[in-house]
Write an enzyme that holds these catalytic residues in place. Sequence first.
Site, PDB file in Angstrom:
ATOM      1  N   CYS A 179     -28.279 -12.774  -5.462  1.00  0.00           N
ATOM      2  CA  CYS A 179     -28.355 -12.564  -4.004  1.00  0.00           C
ATOM      3  C   CYS A 179     -29.724 -12.999  -3.478  1.00  0.00           C
ATOM      4  CB  CYS A 179     -28.063 -11.089  -3.702  1.00  0.00           C
ATOM      5  SG  CYS A 179     -27.981 -10.697  -1.958  1.00  0.00           S
ATOM      6  N   CYS A 201     -38.567  -9.962  -6.011  1.00  0.00           N
ATOM      7  CA  CYS A 201     -37.453 -10.846  -5.665  1.00  0.00           C
ATOM      8  C   CYS A 201     -37.621 -12.220  -6.279  1.00  0.00           C
ATOM      9  CB  CYS A 201     -37.260 -10.930  -4.163  1.00  0.00           C
ATOM     10  SG  CYS A 201     -38.689 -11.478  -3.294  1.00  0.00           S
ATOM     11  N   CYS A 206     -34.901  -5.796   2.284  1.00  0.00           N
ATOM     12  CA  CYS A 206     -33.578  -5.749   2.908  1.00  0.00           C
ATOM     13  C   CYS A 206     -33.058  -4.314   2.958  1.00  0.00           C
ATOM     14  CB  CYS A 206     -32.597  -6.586   2.098  1.00  0.00           C
ATOM     15  SG  CYS A 206     -32.989  -8.329   2.045  1.00  0.00           S
TER      16      CYS A 206
HETATM   17  S1  ADX Z   1     -41.369  -8.930  -2.652  1.00  0.00           S
HETATM   18  O1  ADX Z   1     -41.408 -10.007  -3.640  1.00  0.00           O
HETATM   19  O2  ADX Z   1     -41.399  -7.600  -3.235  1.00  0.00           O
HETATM   20  O3  ADX Z   1     -40.295  -9.094  -1.653  1.00  0.00           O
HETATM   21  P1  ADX Z   1     -43.446  -8.068  -0.919  1.00  0.00           P
HETATM   22  O4  ADX Z   1     -42.492  -7.425   0.021  1.00  0.00           O
HETATM   23  O5  ADX Z   1     -44.329  -7.210  -1.739  1.00  0.00           O
HETATM   24  O6  ADX Z   1     -42.696  -9.129  -1.867  1.00  0.00           O
HETATM   25  O7  ADX Z   1     -44.316  -9.086  -0.101  1.00  0.00           O
HETATM   26  C1  ADX Z   1     -45.389  -9.788  -0.661  1.00  0.00           C
HETATM   27  C2  ADX Z   1     -45.643 -11.048   0.121  1.00  0.00           C
HETATM   28  O8  ADX Z   1     -44.558 -11.966  -0.099  1.00  0.00           O
HETATM   29  C3  ADX Z   1     -45.696 -10.848   1.600  1.00  0.00           C
HETATM   30  O9  ADX Z   1     -47.004 -10.489   2.009  1.00  0.00           O
HETATM   31  C4  ADX Z   1     -45.283 -12.214   2.107  1.00  0.00           C
HETATM   32  O10 ADX Z   1     -46.369 -13.117   2.062  1.00  0.00           O
HETATM   33  C5  ADX Z   1     -44.262 -12.655   1.082  1.00  0.00           C
HETATM   34  N1  ADX Z   1     -42.891 -12.255   1.468  1.00  0.00           N
HETATM   35  C6  ADX Z   1     -42.150 -11.229   0.972  1.00  0.00           C
HETATM   36  N2  ADX Z   1     -40.954 -11.158   1.564  1.00  0.00           N
HETATM   37  C7  ADX Z   1     -40.925 -12.176   2.460  1.00  0.00           C
HETATM   38  C8  ADX Z   1     -39.983 -12.636   3.416  1.00  0.00           C
HETATM   39  N3  ADX Z   1     -38.805 -12.046   3.581  1.00  0.00           N
HETATM   40  N4  ADX Z   1     -40.315 -13.701   4.184  1.00  0.00           N
HETATM   41  C9  ADX Z   1     -41.495 -14.343   4.028  1.00  0.00           C
HETATM   42  N5  ADX Z   1     -42.429 -13.937   3.156  1.00  0.00           N
HETATM   43  C10 ADX Z   1     -42.165 -12.876   2.386  1.00  0.00           C
HETATM   44 FE1  SF4 Z   2     -29.954  -9.583  -1.493  1.00  0.00          FE
HETATM   45 FE2  SF4 Z   2     -32.000  -8.847   0.045  1.00  0.00          FE
HETATM   46 FE3  SF4 Z   2     -31.237  -7.270  -1.910  1.00  0.00          FE
HETATM   47 FE4  SF4 Z   2     -32.418  -9.633  -2.477  1.00  0.00          FE
HETATM   48  S1  SF4 Z   2     -33.394  -7.890  -1.472  1.00  0.00           S
HETATM   49  S2  SF4 Z   2     -30.621  -8.695  -3.482  1.00  0.00           S
HETATM   50  S3  SF4 Z   2     -31.648 -10.868  -0.758  1.00  0.00           S
HETATM   51  S4  SF4 Z   2     -29.987  -7.838  -0.118  1.00  0.00           S
END
Ligand code: ADX
Ligand code: SF4
Length: 234
Positions: free
Chosen positions: A112, A221, A195
């Site tokens: 996803c 992610c 999300c």
């Molecule tokens: S994550 O990997 O767990 O989702 P986190 O939320 O800590 O990351 O965010 C770390 C950095 O990744 C953010 O400061 C941003 O630069 C980038 N980032 C994370 N999610 C997104 C997103 N949905 N869109 C753009 N940049 C993102």
């Molecule tokens: Fe899907 Fe968002 Fe969950 Fe990633 S964080 S598995 S994109 S719903």
Amino acid sequence: MNQVLEKQAEAEQWEAEQVLAWAAQQFGPAACVASSFGAEDVVLIDLVSRISAPFPIFTLDTDFLFPETYELIDTIEQRYGVTVQRLRAKLAPEEQAQQFGDGLWKRNPDQCCGIRKMEPLKERLRQASAWITGIRREQSPSRRSAKKLEWDSKFGLVKINPLAAWQQADVWAYIRWNKLPYNPLHDRSYPSIGCTHCTRAVLPNEDPRAGRWSGSSKTECGLHLAEAGRNNSL
Ligand code: ADX
Ligand code: SF4
């Protein structure tokens, strides 16, 4: 890659503003800011606006963000007079459900995230020379070795983490002092916001990232994970 090689060690002494000013000089609009509109990212956008850097700002809009996040994006656009690039997956949520079944995030969150975040990110970064993120070393073991300037071998461009050395308290002091808008979910025990399907509030003594993909072994992610056997140092 050479600019980074020369500057990586020196940049560790720079304040966040200096890192951003260097990026503006080196890359101009070919550097882009990745924003999830978490606390770090509103700080980053404010710092960028202070030096009038020409960086485009993008967000990976998975179609599953919280209403509070969508509202904050609108607020930031108005406050700073910017347009945030909202990058969406090729598959609408219904198409994803048709192809892969309902609730893919529960059964296979990597797939996803791959569809909704990694693919749009790869496509965006193909057009950039550098990307700027809000990651901090303190956030997780996998971020502990993050540098302010590094070569991102996974995506093949320079990665800039101006807040790498900041503590959580520094982020919040900046937000309060400058009266920045922020995601109201932070005041409701959501220190890290992604999300709706994969984010929950944390308990008082839990790790700030404990609410992300809670109940699964997933902790990132994939945006910031180096490929197996490689790291982002030079
Ligand atoms: S994550 O990997 O767990 O989702 P986190 O939320 O800590 O990351 O965010 C770390 C950095 O990744 C953010 O400061 C941003 O630069 C980038 N980032 C994370 N999610 C997104 C997103 N949905 N869109 C753009 N940049 C993102
Ligand atoms: Fe899907 Fe968002 Fe969950 Fe990633 S964080 S598995 S994109 S719903």
